[in-house]
Design an enzyme around this catalytic site. Structure first.
Site, PDB file in Angstrom:
ATOM      1  N   PHE A   1      12.239  -8.351  66.176  1.00  0.00           N
ATOM      2  CA  PHE A   1      11.614  -9.460  65.449  1.00  0.00           C
ATOM      3  C   PHE A   1      12.637 -10.297  64.690  1.00  0.00           C
ATOM      4  O   PHE A   1      12.307 -11.342  64.145  1.00  0.00           O
ATOM      5  CB  PHE A   1      10.517  -8.938  64.520  1.00  0.00           C
ATOM      6  CG  PHE A   1       9.376  -8.318  65.269  1.00  0.00           C
ATOM      7  CD1 PHE A   1       8.512  -9.095  66.018  1.00  0.00           C
ATOM      8  CD2 PHE A   1       9.186  -6.935  65.265  1.00  0.00           C
ATOM      9  CE1 PHE A   1       7.473  -8.525  66.741  1.00  0.00           C
ATOM     10  CE2 PHE A   1       8.163  -6.360  65.984  1.00  0.00           C
ATOM     11  CZ  PHE A   1       7.296  -7.149  66.725  1.00  0.00           C
TER      12      PHE A   1
ATOM     13  N   TYR B   1      25.975   8.619  60.608  1.00  0.00           N
ATOM     14  CA  TYR B   1      26.241   7.216  60.938  1.00  0.00           C
ATOM     15  C   TYR B   1      27.737   6.940  61.063  1.00  0.00           C
ATOM     16  O   TYR B   1      28.493   7.132  60.106  1.00  0.00           O
ATOM     17  CB  TYR B   1      25.654   6.283  59.873  1.00  0.00           C
ATOM     18  CG  TYR B   1      24.146   6.283  59.780  1.00  0.00           C
ATOM     19  CD1 TYR B   1      23.346   6.721  60.830  1.00  0.00           C
ATOM     20  CD2 TYR B   1      23.513   5.836  58.625  1.00  0.00           C
ATOM     21  CE1 TYR B   1      21.962   6.723  60.741  1.00  0.00           C
ATOM     22  CE2 TYR B   1      22.119   5.822  58.520  1.00  0.00           C
ATOM     23  CZ  TYR B   1      21.355   6.273  59.572  1.00  0.00           C
ATOM     24  OH  TYR B   1      19.983   6.265  59.482  1.00  0.00           O
TER      25      TYR B   1
ATOM     26  N   SER C   1      13.810   0.550  60.658  1.00  0.00           N
ATOM     27  CA  SER C   1      13.588  -0.388  61.779  1.00  0.00           C
ATOM     28  C   SER C   1      12.374  -1.273  61.520  1.00  0.00           C
ATOM     29  O   SER C   1      11.499  -1.418  62.385  1.00  0.00           O
ATOM     30  CB  SER C   1      13.428   0.366  63.099  1.00  0.00           C
ATOM     31  OG  SER C   1      14.606   1.044  63.437  1.00  0.00           O
TER      32      SER C   1
ATOM     33  N   HIS D   1      17.140  14.697  57.774  1.00  0.00           N
ATOM     34  CA  HIS D   1      17.103  13.592  58.732  1.00  0.00           C
ATOM     35  C   HIS D   1      16.121  13.862  59.878  1.00  0.00           C
ATOM     36  O   HIS D   1      15.407  12.957  60.310  1.00  0.00           O
ATOM     37  CB  HIS D   1      18.514  13.362  59.285  1.00  0.00           C
ATOM     38  CG  HIS D   1      18.767  11.976  59.766  1.00  0.00           C
ATOM     39  ND1 HIS D   1      20.028  11.468  59.952  1.00  0.00           N
ATOM     40  CD2 HIS D   1      17.929  10.970  60.110  1.00  0.00           C
ATOM     41  CE1 HIS D   1      19.956  10.213  60.377  1.00  0.00           C
ATOM     42  NE2 HIS D   1      18.688   9.903  60.488  1.00  0.00           N
TER      43      HIS D   1
ATOM     44  N   GLY E   1      15.372  -4.710  65.386  1.00  0.00           N
ATOM     45  CA  GLY E   1      16.005  -6.019  65.517  1.00  0.00           C
ATOM     46  C   GLY E   1      15.251  -7.000  66.391  1.00  0.00           C
ATOM     47  O   GLY E   1      15.566  -8.190  66.414  1.00  0.00           O
TER      48      GLY E   1
END
Length: 342
Positions: free
Chosen positions: A218, A63, A211, A132, A216
């Site tokens: 909703f 990230y 998620s 991951h 994003g």
């Protein structure tokens, strides 16, 4: 003065890990879905989340540029009581100089990544350490064997996997108990309900839902607010052109049940997920304090089975436009796409 909703702690898996009922996905603080925050701003968000009762924070070595997110989390941890926080991080996704993504799960790489994450986070141990993405060129037993050694050395406390296939889960769990699986799960992505969730419950593995607001959607992304120029969502099938226009109708359909329960659409979507079981921990991320407060508000909602059916029926999976497969590295979605129907 706002009324603060207490956030309970729950067991994640059956190996002893306890986390807040709602976690926090930190990746968005370093970009991807929006412009990255400064470390000062990111630390402020993390501290606000902790002050409001969230203790489970999720990051990864991939990230942000140059491991930015782990460095940011490390700075925040220095300002918080480490013993009251559960930190999850991940290894296994690589980026070449040309920008190509890949996966790597050799024992040597597992250890190298873990040592790097410990240093960047500034901690003696990582509470939950995930692979991951699964490297199908390396036997999962080899990867898990090294993770098991890291547990024995006290460098990590619990082991997780993200996006594995059911067969890989069983093989990995036989080497060392898996504490948690991190999978995409939301109102419009429910593939894991058929096989993964029952398998996890059989083996005593918790589920961390990433998620949980449909990347994003909703929460209003691309519906009530435009996508930031920096967002990778512009390339997601469900956020493009005609697909997006059709999906906006689904968002609109949730307005009625949200009004009925006197909540926002994101609260409704999160509460629906929370009602799928105490072993499912959503980790919504945000760069705004008001969204943290809104997300926590979902914990106070109570639905009947009839309510849950009404919400589910408002988002018929067959009517969701565009593929959810935005992750070419996921062993699970690859298997799902390449397994003939029964």
């Amino acid at each position: 003065m706002e009324k603060q909703i207490p956030i309970p702690t729950v067991k994640l898996g059956n190996q002893g890990l306890e986390v807040s009922r709602l976690g926090f996905g930190c990746g968005g603080l370093s970009g991807f879905l929006n412009a990255p925050l400064s470390h000062e701003a990111g630390c402020s968000i993390i501290k606000e989340a902790f002050t409001k009762g969230i203790t489970f924070f999720d990051t990864a070595d991939i990230y942000g540029k140059n491991h930015d997110n782990e460095i940011m989390i490390g700075k925040a941890l220095k300002q918080l009581p480490r013993e009251k926080i559960q930190v999850a991080s991940k290894f296994g996704i690589t980026i070449s100089e040309e920008g190509q993504y890949g996966v790597k799960g050799t024992p040597e790489y597992v250890r190298e990544c873990c040592e790097g994450s410990l240093k960047r986070l500034g901690v003696d141990y990582i509470d939950l350490y995930y692979q991951h993405r699964v490297d199908i060129t390396v036997p999962i037993e080899d990867t898990m064997g090294e993770l098991k050694k890291l547990v024995e050395e006290g460098k990590i406390k619990y082991i997780g996997l993200s996006e594995p296939s059911p067969a890989t889960i069983r093989r990995a769990h036989a080497v060392h108990p898996i504490t948690a699986l991190q999978m995409e799960y939301s109102l419009w992505t429910r593939d894991i309900e058929d096989e993964i969730i029952p398998l996890c419950r059989e083996l005593g593995i918790g589920i961390v839902a990433y998620s949980p607001l449909g990347r994003g959607f909703f929460g209003g992304k691309a519906v009530v607010e435009s996508l930031p120029n920096e967002s990778i969502l512009a390339a997601h099938p469900r956020f493009k052109g005609e697909n997006l226009e059709k999906n906006k109708l689904i968002y609109t359909r949730l307005s009625d049940p949200a009004s009925k329960h006197a909540c926002t659409v994101p609260q409704l979507a999160l509460a629906w997920l929370l009602h799928q079981g105490d072993d499912i921990i959503p980790i919504p991320g945000t760069t705004k304090v008001k969204n943290i407060i809104d997300n926590i508000g979902s914990l106070s909602l109570r639905f009947t089975q009839l309510d849950l059916k009404e919400i589910s029926d408002a988002v018929p999976i067959q009517e969701v436009s565009g593929s959810s497969d935005f992750d070419a590295l996921s062993e699970y979605t690859w298997k799902l796409a390449n397994t003939p129907p029964k």
